[in-house]
Design a protein around this motif. Structure first.
Motif: not given
Length: 914
Positions: A295-310
């Motif tokens: 969902a679009s409302s969750e996408q920013d949080r998901k992008r931050s999660e990718f940066v955090e785990c890289w």
């Protein structure tokens, strides 16, 4: 990519172990290196900061670190060690992280100083007693130890709190005990060796001092779980628990854990700018969000999660943490670090973000081997082999596979990893596989569908389960065999239990050397109620020979003393003192109810039966047999032998339970070593033999009595076997304590002034009699002049008589009259008959007799009455009379048939006058 570098310890071809030791012999342990060097690889998780605060000044509670293996308990304890031992370096480290994390409170944590810090990893088993850690490492330890041990008869089992306080007043101390539960659970706790009780008491003393005098003692211990006895005494003083749960906040736990992992793996992960990472992984993230319909409302949080785990994708970390590692016997953080380090070394420089597709099956360095090293389930290894065979099948079947299936390795690798997840999570939908293989640019959906269909159609282990694809082992000999083994309906005849029992017997006593001395019997599932009927007749007690019996129990008895005492009374009528009960590890279920063991036994048995169908089954037979035996070797770690017998109330019986350190065919030897060194009391045996010599008892009678429990609540003398017992008796003879009459032909005795070893060498070959021959070999008190031949005096050979007068014939068997007792009247035999002048008294100096009788009842009740009177197989009785008030001729004939051979009987009766 982006200049990210692994730490030095992970760069080599062979990955160093990540397990933390507080100290080791090479001085490279976590507490033996400089605080600064150790803290460099340490991330300040909330659990760690909580621990540092708990050991700081003005704190008055012990600290308990709780967690299963591999979570990082030892690392945390090492950090606490340095926090007190080197507060300057620790303060600098905290201030640095306060800036990095943007949390000024981290740099303000107060640190304790001025204490002697002692840290010990107890699992190394270098200390029998807990107080030895303090005595060895504390500057005042030797003095206090000497003071305690010098108390003479007033010395307590455990050093008192006053002594410990005196020790700590000299030098305040911080004491860290790593792997305390592992050490505590391995302690013996018997009446003779109550070491666990002592440790329990001493940890209570330390806990109370740490609570009441925190200025003198800071106590930190680590345990695997909070429900153990090892933890309970410390729990009483309300310790500070550190349980790796970050105050119960799941999001905080995950964030802490991931940051700790990345900091532990990489030198400069925190220095990589977030916008640079976001740009690098943008294509993969966009496709992931699209394919997973986030969902679009969750996408920013998901992008931050990718940066955090890289450099790792968050969905890969979740897969490993929540599905793959929990499906194995992996050690949480420790194994996770090894897997991720190998994965980055293999693929980190060639892809923008690491996913499940980077676990390439054609490259062990990609993290596959590190993962398999952590996997305890053979199924996962087999599944990898099947997946590799599927890749070969695709390449052989599709000539232009490089064009049609360019992502073959990545798709199969991702599907394999996701197929070893637990339960319903196993497998993956096509959209998940497409996201896994997406790198710097999107993949055309139609081309991916064609590629995936090609792989599925030409593989023989990929199955469709709903919307998911999953690897399975079907359509191969192993799968066929295991499917057969898992079908309980095919083994209702109990053949699988018989095979498991056979393997248990083999593991413990399968070698020829063991079989010469020991009779190993694996008791059936119904061992408590019906132990003998399921076994072969050769294993029934009446068929036992002189070998030492080892009874292998399929389960741990709930109350060992009561259960085994009742079992001996109900199911074994003689030689009760010869039994060794082999016990499984605590916590194991009945072996015949353990499905894993039964399936292995079934697979091993059926593979052997089917070995004619192909060589694959021969290999499987060897594999499963080896696996089953390996499990059984590790199953048994204790044994029990009878210590005190109570026939009237078996619940009052007491057994010695001893720990075994040996496995497999070394178990019988380990049992005998423990009995000889720890349970056999030479003084008790000597007193028993001397009493027998005073009574001129036959050696055969002595040995038979030793094979039975001692009456009247006396401690049993462990039975060591006929040969060992005879040798010990002969040793007493060589020492001059007893003499031995050899069937009236020769008297064995040490000569005056003769050395023991000289006498032993001279006498040893002469006592070669066995079995019933030993009934004619008598123990005697030594005489002043040793006899070398001739016949022993008549009074030294107890005999019973047939009827007759003064010169009546001698008969060495008791007379049984089925109607009335016969009146023996031989005056030369003490206690028999009426005496030379017809009187009723015994010859002067003879042993008194106790008259015993019982009203008419059944034969079974009379047998029980004999045991109640203390009459065992070796007990001598005289003037035996069995009275039968009325019987038919058939009954009388049947009774006479059952009388034992080798004895003489007199018969008198009253016949009805027809």
């Amino acid at each position: 990519m982006l200049g990210l570098t692994l730490r030095e310890e992970f760069r080599g071809k062979r990955l160093k172990g990540t397990a933390i030791e507080l100290a080791n012999d090479s001085n490279t342990g976590a507490t033996q290196v400089q605080a600064k060097a150790f803290l460099e690889i340490t991330y300040p998780t909330r659990d760690l900061l909580k621990g540092i605060e708990a050991v700081g000044p003005d704190q008055g509670r012990p600290v308990v670190v709780i967690g299963e293996r591999g979570l990082g308990k030892s690392h945390l304890m090492a950090a606490l060690y340095h926090a007190v031992n080197d507060p300057v370096s620790t303060a600098s480290w905290l201030e640095s992280w306060a800036v990095t994390l943007g949390d000024s409170s981290v740099g303000k944590i107060a640190l304790r100083s001025g204490m002697k810090v002692i840290g010990e990893s107890l699992h190394r088993q270098r200390y029998k007693y807990l107080w030895d850690v303090l005595f060895e490492h504390h500057p005042q330890g030797a003095y206090i130890q000497g003071k305690w041990e010098g108390q003479g008869e007033g010395k307590t089992d455990v050093p008192s709190d006053k002594l410990i306080v005196e020790l700590l007043e000299h030098t305040p101390t911080m004491l860290l005990l790593d792997e305390f539960q592992t050490w505590f659970d391995g302690l013996t706790n018997t009446k003779q060796f109550p070491w666990r009780n002592w440790a329990f008491n001493f940890i209570q003393i330390l806990s109370e001092i740490a609570k009441e005098r925190p200025d003198l003692l800071v106590l930190v211990i680590s345990v695997r779980n909070g429900g153990s006895d090892a933890y309970q005494q410390v729990h009483r003083v309300n310790p500070v628990p550190i349980d790796f749960k970050a105050a119960g906040n799941a999001e905080r736990i995950q964030l802490d854990r991931r940051r700790m992992l990345l900091h532990r793996l990489f030198d400069n992960r925190l220095q990589i700018a977030g916008p640079n990472i976001e740009l690098l992984v943008s294509n993969h993230v966009d496709e992931y969000l699209r394919l997973q319909e986030i969902a679009s409302s969750e996408q920013d949080r998901k992008r931050s999660e990718f940066v955090e785990c890289w450099p790792y994708a968050p969905h890969l970390l979740r897969l490993l943490e929540e599905q793959v590692l929990v499906a194995t016997d992996a050690q949480e953080t420790r194994d996770m670090i090894r897997i991720l380090a190998n994965l980055y070394k293999s693929r980190g420089e060639v892809v923008p973000v690491l996913t499940a597709a980077d676990f390439r099956l054609d490259d062990d360095a990609s993290g596959i081997q590190a993962l398999l090293d952590s996997v305890s389930n053979e199924h996962h290894r087999t599944l990898r082999a099947k997946a590799q065979q599927n890749i070969i099948s695709v390449t052989e079947a599709v000539s232009n596979h490089t064009q049609i299936a360019p992502h073959l390795q990545e798709i199969v690798g991702s599907l394999w990893l996701r197929s070893i997840a637990v339960g319903n999570f196993a497998g993956a939908e096509p959209s998940v596989l497409q996201a896994d293989i997406t790198r710097s640019e999107p993949i055309d959906g139609n081309a991916f569908q064609v590629e995936l269909a090609t792989i599925v159609e030409n593989s023989f282990n990929i199955h469709q389960e709903g919307a998911k694809l999953v690897f399975r082992e079907d359509d191969n000999p192993r799968a066929k065999l295991m499917a057969y083994a898992r079908n309980d309906k095919l083994f209702t005849d109990g053949s699988d239990q018989a095979q498991l029992a056979k393997q248990m017997r083999y593991v413990v006593g399968g070698t020829d050397e063991v079989a010469k001395t020991f009779r190993v019997i694996a008791l059936p599932k119904s061992w408590q109620t019906d132990p003998w009927s399921p076994l072969e007749e050769a294993e029934h007690p009446e068929r036992w020979d002189d070998r030492l019996p080892i009874l292998v129990l399929p389960e741990e008895p709930d109350h060992i003393d009561q259960r085994l005492g009742r079992w001996l009374k109900d199911h074994l009528q003689k030689r009760r003192n010869t039994i060794r009960f082999l016990l499984p590890r605590s916590g194991t279920i009945n072996a015949f109810l353990d499905r894993d063991l039964l399936i292995l036994a079934r697979a091993e048995m059926k593979a052997q039966e089917w070995s004619g169908q192909g060589p694959e089954y021969k290999k499987l037979h060897t594999e499963y047999q080896s696996a089953l035996r390996d499990l059984l070797k590790k199953r048994f770690d204790r044994f029990a032998v009878l210590h005190r017998w109570n026939f009237g109330d078996p619940n009052q019986c007491v057994f010695n339970v001893e720990t075994l350190k040996k496995q497999g065919s070394m178990i019988p030897e380990g049992i005998e070593e423990a009995i000889t060194n720890d349970l056999f009391v030479p003084e008790d045996f000597e007193a028993f033999v001397l009493d027998a010599a005073a009574d001129n008892s036959p050696v055969g009678k002595v040995l038979r009595e030793l094979q039975e429990p001692r009456p009247a609540g006396h401690d049993c003398i462990p039975w060591m076997g006929e040969t060992a017992m005879k040798e010990r008796i002969l040793r007493f003879c060589a020492r001059g304590k007893i003499a031995i009459n050899l069937r009236g032909l020769e008297q064995l005795q040490a000569n005056p002034g003769e050395e023991e070893e000289t006498a032993w060498k001279r006498l040893r070959p002469k006592l070669s009699f066995t079995g019933r021959q030993l009934d004619e070999v008598f123990l005697m008190e030594p005489s002043a002049v040793p006899a070398t031949g001739g016949t022993a005096p008549l009074t030294q050979v107890p005999l019973n008589t047939d009827t007759g007068g003064l010169f009546g014939g001698l008969q060495p068997t008791p007379v049984v009259n089925v109607n009335e007792p016969a009146a023996g009247d031989n005056p030369m035999i003490p206690g028999v008959g009426g005496g030379i002048f017809g009187g009723g008294g015994a010859v002067s100096g003879s042993k008194p007799r106790i008259p015993l009788s019982n009203p008419p009842t059944s034969p079974l009740n009379l047998i029980g009455k004999l045991e109640g009177w203390g009459i065992g197989p070796a007990t001598q009785v005289a003037e035996v009379s069995i009275k039968v008030s009325a019987a038919s001729g058939a009954q009388l004939k049947e009774l006479l048939k059952k009388l034992p051979d080798g004895m003489a009987f007199e018969l008198s009766l009253e016949k009805d006058d027809n």
